[in-house]
Each structure stands twice: as structure tokens, then as C-alpha cells.
Scaffold this motif. Structure first.
Motif, PDB file in Angstrom:
ATOM      1  N   ASN A   1      -0.032   3.918  -7.282  1.00 53.27           N
ATOM      2  CA  ASN A   1       1.467   3.837  -7.463  1.00 53.27           C
ATOM      3  C   ASN A   1       2.042   3.614  -8.868  1.00 53.27           C
TER       4      ASN A   1
ATOM      5  N   GLY B   1       0.694  -3.451  -3.499  1.00 53.76           N
ATOM      6  CA  GLY B   1       1.297  -2.634  -4.116  1.00 53.76           C
ATOM      7  C   GLY B   1       1.025  -1.653  -5.134  1.00 53.76           C
TER       8      GLY B   1
ATOM      9  N   SER C   1      -0.718   3.531  -2.970  1.00 47.96           N
ATOM     10  CA  SER C   1      -0.106   3.881  -1.800  1.00 47.96           C
ATOM     11  C   SER C   1      -1.097   4.875  -1.061  1.00 47.96           C
TER      12      SER C   1
ATOM     13  N   THR D   1      -1.100   8.155   1.024  1.00 39.99           N
ATOM     14  CA  THR D   1      -0.460   9.624   1.326  1.00 39.99           C
ATOM     15  C   THR D   1      -0.422  10.193   2.535  1.00 39.99           C
TER      16      THR D   1
ATOM     17  N   ALA E   1       4.489   1.018  -9.405  1.00 42.91           N
ATOM     18  CA  ALA E   1       4.619  -0.274  -8.969  1.00 42.91           C
ATOM     19  C   ALA E   1       4.917  -1.309 -10.155  1.00 42.91           C
TER      20      ALA E   1
END
Length: 387
Positions: free
Chosen positions: A82, A57, A60, A62, A85
Motif C-alpha cells: 500500500n 495497513g 492491500s 487486490t 499507507a
């Protein structure tokens, strides 16, 4: 002599992940090619690390870019940190009020709240409760919950050693030794770092203020009392008991005589003229309007501040000295006179500025300190899904 052992796969994985995260913190979006160039890792390693960070996590994806890989002819994958997060909390705990600021993983402040103590000498459990209320209110403003907080730093108006222990050799400092770390750990499971407020001001100023990137920097918190945060060769100085930068020695400095701050003295010295009492900001405004008593106060403050900065310049030899705290905006009016006087008192004249961070300087430094902890320990931290 025992030879150093070879790097373990676990250690290599940690080093590689930290390198990828460090680059993603410094840029908005990066392709695998960007990450290879910045880290020196192979494509296979970069992709493996990114897949792991995606699962955890921290980052991310895109979507695919229009950039085409010359090797495979496939659109490049694009990765970004992120920022939500997890979150950090920076807290400024003074004698009268406490302010909590919530920041995302890019250091953007997304929530802030303040609460007041009914007196400076309230019981420890009441002080902790007020701090907790400020933290909860700031998290609510940020639209998140205590479970998403990865680290907390609290700034105290007292010396704090490298292990987070408050120096309690003075009564005022003992007011801040309330067991905050264990209390917030028990309430929320948070990792809490304690630090002196002037030290955090120095971190904040070097990160987001007029001292950005300066390796030899002193920040003077100068409102009600003087305190200094010292950065030497890019490293924050603590001293044996965390008391580096404490300015009790000013009691013995000719033309200074105490560690009283600019705001306190502006009020007191203006009142000596038999005028109606004014707050420091009003005294500075009156001086700007040409009021004779206020101008006289600013002249006295300028010489006193020049002597203080000169002692710092002689002892520490910084490149820059920053006047910080709530009085910083007004203190800019003192700087021309201070700069003119400094060569009389020291042969090593630093650049002198007023902080643009105002009364947010300590919370900004506390956020930076908490982010440093998160960045150093990212792979040991478990992320909770933000609310």
C-alpha cells in the motif's frame, strides 16, 4: 561460552514480515505462491504474515487472480504494497533555500515545495520555521497531512556524524546546528534523521541516477563549493566526525587551490576577461556558441576538475565519479576534456558522468535515507490513515 538463545516467536514474526514486505516493495502484485518462492516460507506462514500486514495497513489485497492453486483448486489471493499507507519527507537545507519532497512508500515523489531564507545568518528559530513551511507546503501538494509522515531526512551543507550531530568547528557549519530534530519532533512528532548533503547525493545517485547499483561510487556536489559523498563496497562512509568527503584539502592541491565549485569559478573566471557578468549556465551556453572567453573558462575548469577527480581516484579508487548538483547538466560539457586529462594525473582512472538528477539529487537521497529507516523499522511504526 554462553550459547546463543533460540529465535523467539516475536523475532521470527519480524523477520518473516520484513521478508514479505521486501518482496512486495520490489514487485507490483504477488500471490501467496510468489511470496513462498521468494521468502522460503510455508504457505501458512505467508498467509498469516499477510493477514497481519493487512490489519496494520502496510499492504492491500487486490482481489482473486485467475491463477488456480493445484493443491486446493482455489483462486489465488493477490497482495500488493500500500504505497500511500504512509509517507516520508526528504529535505535539502542549503544556506539560501530549503526544498522538501514528499514521497510514498515506493519512493514516488508526490509533492515538493521550496522556501528561501532571508539571509544565511538568520536565527535558529526562523530557519526552523522556514523549513517547516516548506514541509507543510509539500505535504499540501501531496494531498496529505503531517500525521501520515513516518520518517524525515534532512540534508545539511555540513558534516554530520553517525549519531546525527553537526560538526561545528567552522562558522559556516554552525549555521546548520539549529536543533531541527527536536523542533520537528515537538511540532509534529516526526522522527528526523540528519545527514550531510553530499552523502545524501551519493545515496540518491546510487538509487535513481547514473550510478545506479554501483558499489564504489563518489558523487561530487560541485556548484558553489566542492563536497563529496563516498560509497565504498556499497557502504556510505562517514569518518570519525562525519567529515569523510570534506574537500578542504584542495587548498593544498597544485593546480586547484581551493574547494570553490564549478558555478562559482565559471562566474569569477569569465569576469576576469572584462566581459559583462554571466551566471554559470550562461557561460557554458556562450562556450557552446564559440565565445572565446567562455571557451577559455571551460578549458580551465576542465583541467581543475580533472585534478580534483584524480585526487579522489588516488585516495578512494572508485569505479565511478559523478558530478552532481544544479551545475550537473552544464558540467557534461567538461567531461570529454576531463576524461582526456585524467590519465596524466592518476593511474586509476574512474568512469566520470554527470548526474541526471539535477538539483533534486539531495532530496532524492534524503527520501532514500528516510525509506531505509521505514523499511528497517516497519513493524514498530504506527500508520495513520492518509487524508
Amino acid at each position: 561460552m554462553k550459547e546463543a538463545g533460540a529465535a523467539t516467536p516475536q523475532l521470527l514474526r519480524r523477520v518473516n514480515a520484513n521478508a514479505v514486505l521486501a518482496f512486495l516493495r520490489s514487485t507490483e502484485v504477488a500471490t501467496g505462491t510468489d511470496l513462498m518462492a521468494s521468502t522460503g516460507l510455508t504457505r501458512a506462514t505467508v498467509i498469516a504474515v499477510c493477514e497481519d500486514l493487512l490489519r496494520r495497513g502496510w499492504i492491500s489485497e487486490t482481489g482473486l487472480s485467475r491463477e488456480v492453486s493445484s493443491q486446493k483448486g482455489r483462486p489465488a489471493r493477490r497482495f500488493e504494497l500500500n504505497p500511500r499507507a504512509g509517507f516520508v519527507l526528504g529535505i535539502d537545507i542549503g544556506a539560501a533555500t530549503t526544498t522538501a519532497a514528499v514521497a510514498d512508500l515506493r519512493g514516488t515523489i508526490v509533492g515538493k515545495a521550496s522556501r528561501s531564507f532571508r539571509s544565511a545568518a538568520i536565527p535558529a528559530d526562523e530557519r526552523i520555521n522556514v523549513v517547516d513551511q516548506a514541509c507543510r507546503a509539500a505535504l499540501q501538494v501531496a494531498g496529505t497531512t503531517p500525521e501520515t509522515v513516518l520518517a524525515v531526512t534532512a540534508g545539511l551543507a555540513a558534516p554530520v556524524d553517525r549519531e546525527g550531530n553537526v560538526l561545528v568547528t567552522q562558522h559556516f557549519w554552525r549555521l546548520f546546528d539549529v536543533g531541527l530534530r527536536s523542533a520537528l519532533k515537538e511540532l509534529h512528532g516526526w522522527t528526523v534523521l540528519l545527514e550531510n548533503d553530499a552523502n545524501l547525493a551519493a545515496l540518491g545517485e546510487r538509487w535513481r541516477g547514473s550510478g545506479m547499483g554501483v558499489d564504489d561510487l563518489v558523487v561530487l556536489l560541485a556548484s558553489e563549493r566542492m563536497g563529496a559523498g563516498i560509497i565504498e563496497s556499497g557502504r556510505l562512509l562517514h569518518g570519525n566526525c562525519g567529515a569523510a568527503g570534506e574537500m578542504g584539502y584542495l587548498d593544498m592541491v597544485e593546480g586547484v587551490g581551493s574547494s570553490a565549485g564549478i558555478a562559482l569559478l565559471a562566474r569569477e573566471w569569465f569576469a576576469e576577461h572584462g566581459t559583462p557578468p554571466l551566471e554559470a549556465r550562461e557561460v557554458f551556453a556562450a562556450a557552446a556558441a564559440g565565445e572565446a572567453a567562455a571557451v577559455a573558462v571551460l578549458d580551465r575548469l576542465s583541467e581543475r576538475l580533472a585534478r580534483i577527480i584524480a585526487t579522489v581516484a588516488i585516495l578512494v579508487n572508485p569505479e565511478q565519479v559523478v558530478i552532481g548538483g544544479a551545475v550537473a547538466e552544464s558540467a557534461g560539457a567538461l567531461l570529454p576534456r576531463v576524461e582526456a586529462l585524467l590519465p596524466r594525473f592518476t593511474a586509476t582512472v574512474p568512469r566520470v558522468t554527470a548526474s541526471p538528477l539535477g538539483d533534486s539529487i539531495v532530496t532524492m537521497g534524503a527520501v532514500r535515507c528516510a525509506l531505509d529507516y521505514v523499511e528497517a523499522n516497519a513493524l514498530d511504526l504506527e500508520l495513520a490513515a492518509p487524508a
